[in-house]
Design an enzyme around this catalytic site. Structure first.
Site, PDB file in Angstrom:
ATOM      1  N   ARG A   1       0.734  -1.149   0.259  1.00 19.11           N
ATOM      2  CA  ARG A   1      -0.020   0.031   0.132  1.00 19.11           C
ATOM      3  C   ARG A   1       0.825   1.346   0.143  1.00 19.11           C
ATOM      4  O   ARG A   1       0.476   2.223  -0.677  1.00 19.11           O
ATOM      5  CB  ARG A   1      -1.013  -0.041   1.144  1.00 19.11           C
ATOM      6  CG  ARG A   1      -2.097  -0.910   1.044  1.00 19.11           C
ATOM      7  CD  ARG A   1      -2.985  -0.886   2.241  1.00 19.11           C
ATOM      8  NE  ARG A   1      -2.252  -1.399   3.346  1.00 19.11           N
ATOM      9  CZ  ARG A   1      -2.651  -1.299   4.385  1.00 19.11           C
ATOM     10  NH1 ARG A   1      -4.015  -0.422   4.788  1.00 19.11           N
ATOM     11  NH2 ARG A   1      -2.116  -1.471   5.698  1.00 19.11           N
TER      12      ARG A   1
ATOM     13  N   ASN B   1      -6.650  -2.493   2.022  1.00 14.16           N
ATOM     14  CA  ASN B   1      -6.404  -3.936   2.222  1.00 14.16           C
ATOM     15  C   ASN B   1      -8.063  -4.836   2.241  1.00 14.16           C
ATOM     16  O   ASN B   1      -8.919  -4.060   2.935  1.00 14.16           O
ATOM     17  CB  ASN B   1      -6.020  -4.641   3.290  1.00 14.16           C
ATOM     18  CG  ASN B   1      -4.300  -4.614   3.176  1.00 14.16           C
ATOM     19  OD1 ASN B   1      -3.870  -4.506   2.008  1.00 14.16           O
ATOM     20  ND2 ASN B   1      -3.627  -4.706   4.185  1.00 14.16           N
TER      21      ASN B   1
END
Length: 823
Positions: A35, A53
């Site tokens: 990320r 996520n």
């Protein structure tokens, strides 16, 4: 005014060119710094939106020009974090309301688990530098980690991979760690196990006898540093690592190694070694570029390396210096030889490098290798719990270095070797599991399948969405504690991956505990059960990892192992199969010979020698011609009339076409492990180590031991009877055992190669697949591969999964999948 209108017009025009996409990324993309990478690249490309996520992996919503999104996608694939792996990236236009004015990282979304769990990863160079940097707040912190390294599988309880779902949930982050955890520019951004001296797990040293430890006992920086001093003194220390507890001692101290063997009740099986750096390893072993790469990889497995010949000229004498609390111990020379008891009668050593900060700190002052073996009593699972370790290991270890972070999943060290230039995984565990194996074309949309694996070296397999997830190595299920651990790990995986099997695959052997458990699960949940033949599963596993499509032409599968349950309810172990994923036909086998005493024949190799000899000749003929030989005298002292009765009446003496038992028989004949083996494959391993390399390099075909090819039950049968006559004559002529061992390996490879070539020509087969535990034998694998290559035959071997029963579950799963697809 005109200028302002033009600016507005350009802005509106640019806005019209903007597109918004939903980008789904599947693979190993959680807990690996994915990320932050997305965030950094999105900002660099001028995108708005978010990344989060969820159960399927990573979800990105991004708005920008077509060009900027294309640039973002391209860079994302090129600049993937070190531990990340993108298996699939899909894009579609985002039609919902879009309220983002910048690019942000959003909270995780709970949904059905379809993402991957990353394997535990060895300490990255940045973290390693920090633990030795006096000015770093991670100086000498044994649990330092970041998104590029550290625990993953060993600490996770559920998906998504967030701190609350790991054993790190017990440790509240301090202000400094929280700041770094939330800093998107920091490599510890959302590193779930992040911690430091202030807020994280702590390691403590204690004595096995329960007595207190005082600083005056030895010079030390901290409890972790004290372990080095203890090892240098010859003590045995139990060390809690990332996936289990190990037992450690100085590998150059014969007394310490022997003490460890006696206490652990592991008398012959080789111990694994750990060394501070490659420089130390290279003093003892030959290390190729490929082996060096493996040792330094994020998986950091045990790598089997060729021993260097000892050079006594370079071994200086180190006088014994009495140690006092005020005199730090002198570090002996790194040239001290490794204890012969580390790997008895082997020409290889299994080395690994430190893979956690804890190990790096322990070995900082250690100028020689240490033994680092599983913390267990022989054959039991490795201990992972502090109290369990104190209870079970207190009579083995002198000291314990424990910590207060729970190990959720037991993960043994992986074992690999390099054959030719190809990696061969012998035990797939830490660093590799549970990274999925992408299935070949044709298996893209199979339903969820659970494959239970075998009895020995067990793994199980979850198959779904075109990929297979193999568990870490779990061990031999005949041990009650291992079977319990197997069931617990299976339940954990089923919950972690929310795997709801629509079919269960099992081995045909009715007495395997994995088979019985699979049947119970199938019956109780009304799930169809697919029974697979052992050697077909071996071949199918190798086909799958080599990416042969579902509809590929049949291969010639050569499966050689100890034994497996055959289609005729007999024991097989030397099979030539015309096979695809759906079915197989047995084309050839080795001559079935009695396993006198059943399972006893596995651990008493002389039984196999006697069975082979009486299968080839009458005992009277053997005694009259070769009665002067040591092996014949040895066998004549056994209760032969009773053994003959067992064979003739077929009492606990099943016939088996096992090549593994043939290796045992030859080894015992030349004096290797004649009376007994202490672990599976010991005789074959010691015979392989004994092979005369000069014979291998300068071999002439007229030196061959012959094999006969007969017809048995309408298939070809390889009969080793002629081999025994020639081998006994060599023994009479006092031929060196290493020469006999070399001749046997080469002759066996050539006999297998000749019949394989003939079968390929007759059945128009283009590919040969080699599988089964016997192919862990490097010499046999190299010799046979060379023969087949010279014959122009494409040959496939294992590299992602073990050729032994550790890869069996993958084969079971794809065979069941093929049947379901066809159905």
């Amino acid at each position: 005014m005109i200028y302002r209108c033009a600016s507005v017009f350009i802005y509106i025009f640019e806005l019209c060119k903007m597109t918004t996409e939903e980008i789904r990324v599947r693979g190993t993309v959680q807990g690996v710094g994915f990320r932050p990478t997305v965030y950094r690249l999105a900002k660099a490309c001028g995108l708005r939106g978010d990344v989060c996520n969820d159960g399927e992996g990573v979800l990105i919503r991004a708005s920008g020009t077509d060009e900027s999104i294309e640039e973002f996608i391209k860079r994302l694939q090129q600049e993937c974090p070190p531990l990340a792996r993108i298996n699939q990236l899909t894009r579609k236009r985002y039609e919902k309301e879009f309220l983002f004015h910048d690019f942000v990282i959003s909270h995780s979304i709970s949904s059905a688990a379809k993402t991957e769990i990353a394997p535990d990863a060895a300490t990255c160079p940045q973290c390693q530098a920090e633990i030795f940097d006096f000015y770093s707040r991670w100086y000498r912190y044994p649990f330092t980690n970041c998104t590029y390294c550290g625990p993953r599988l060993s600490i996770i309880r559920a998906i998504p991979y967030d701190r609350t779902h790991t054993s790190m949930a017990a440790f509240a982050m301090c202000a400094e760690c929280t700041k770094e955890y939330n800093d998107v520019e920091n490599r510890r951004f959302h590193a779930q196990p992040v911690a430091c001296h202030v807020c994280g797990p702590k390691a403590t040293l204690e004595r096995a006898d329960g007595k207190p430890i005082t600083a005056s006992m030895f010079s030390m920086l901290d409890d972790v540093d004290a372990v080095c001093t203890l090892l240098q003194r010859g003590e045995i220390v139990a060390i809690k690592g990332i996936g289990g507890i190990h037992l450690a001692c100085d590998a150059t101290n014969e007394t310490a190694v022997q003490k460890l063997r006696q206490r652990k009740q592991r008398y012959h099986k080789p111990f694994a070694l750990m060394a501070r750096d490659l420089e130390i390893i290279e003093k003892y072993c030959i290390v190729s570029d490929k082996e060096r790469e493996l040792l330094q990889s994020s998986a950091a497995p045990i790598v089997l390396l060729q021993k260097k010949e000892p050079n006594t000229k370079n071994t200086p004498h180190t006088p014994h210096t009495p140690h006092t609390p005020h005199t730090p111990p002198i570090s002996p020379s790194p040239h001290l030889p490794i204890s012969p008891s580390v790997a008895p009668k082997q020409n290889t050593l299994g080395f690994m490098l430190p893979y956690t900060p804890l190990h790096h700190l322990i070995l900082k002052r250690m100028n020689r290798p240490i033994v680092l073996t599983s913390g267990n009593i022989s054959d039991e699972p490795q201990c992972i719990d502090n109290d369990e370790a104190r209870e079970k290991l207190s009579k083995i270890a002198d000291y314990f270095l424990l910590h207060n972070r729970e190990i959720v999943n037991r993960v043994d060290d992986s074992v690999v070797r390099v054959v030719g230039d190809q990696v061969q995984i012998i035990r797939r565990a830490r660093g590799y599991a549970p990274a999925p194996i992408k299935l070949p074309p044709g298996f893209d949309h199979v339903p969820a399948i659970l494959a239970m694996g075998g009895e020995l070296k067990n793994t199980f397999c979850l198959l779904n969405d075109g990929q297979a997830i193999l568990s870490q190595h779990l061990g031999d299920l005949e041990n009650a504690a291992t079977f319990t651990a197997y069931q617990n790990t299976l339940n954990l995986y089923l919950n972690l991956f929310e795997h709801k099997p629509e079919a269960i695959a099992i081995d045909k052997h009715p007495e395997y505990l994995s088979t019985k458990l699979g049947q119970e699960l199938g019956f109780s949940n009304q799930i169809p059960i697919y029974s697979t033949q052992h050697h077909h599963a071996h071949i199918a596993a190798c086909m799958a990892e080599n990416h042969l499509p579902l509809d590929s032409s049949p291969v010639l599968g050569i499966a050689l192992d100890g034994l497996g349950y055959g289609e005729d309810n007999a024991l097989w172990g030397g099979e030539f199969l015309l096979a695809d994923y759906h079915q197989f036909q047995r084309l050839a086998t080795f001559k079935p010979v009695a396993m006198i005493g059943g399972e006893q024949a596995i651990y008493q190799p002389w039984r196999n020698t006697y069975a082979q000899l009486i299968s080839a000749f009458s005992w009277e003929e053997i005694s009259s011609q070769y009665g002067d030989l040591e092996i014949i005298k040895f066998l004549n002292n056994k209760p032969l009339p009773l053994l003959n009765q067992l064979v003739s009446k077929k009492i606990n003496s099943p016939l088996a076409s096992s090549v593994g038992r043939l290796f045992d028989a030859v080894a015992a004949a030349i004096g290797i492990c004649r009376e007994e083996c202490n672990y599976e494959g010991q005789a074959a391993m010691e015979m392989e180590a004994l092979v005369d390399r000069n014979i291998l390099n300068n071999y002439e075909e007229n030196q061959n031991y012959s094999f006969e090819i007969n017809i048995l039950d309408n298939i070809y049968c390889i009969d080793p009877s002629p081999l025994w006559q020639a081998l006994l004559k060599d023994l009479q002529q006092q031929t060196f055992p290493g020469v006999i061992a070399a001749k046997f390996h080469i002759s066996l490879a050539q006999a297998i190669g000749k019949i394989a070539t003939s079968l390929c020509q007759h059945h128009h087969i283009k590919t040969v697949v080699l599988s089964g535990g016997v192919f862990q034998n490097r010499i046999l694998l190299e010799q046979l591969s060379k023969y087949l290559k010279n014959s122009g035959i494409n040959t496939l071997t294992h590299s992602l999964t073990p050729c032994n029963d550790g890869g069996l579950s993958l084969g079971q799963a794809v065979i069941a999948a093929a049947k379901l697809i066809k159905k």
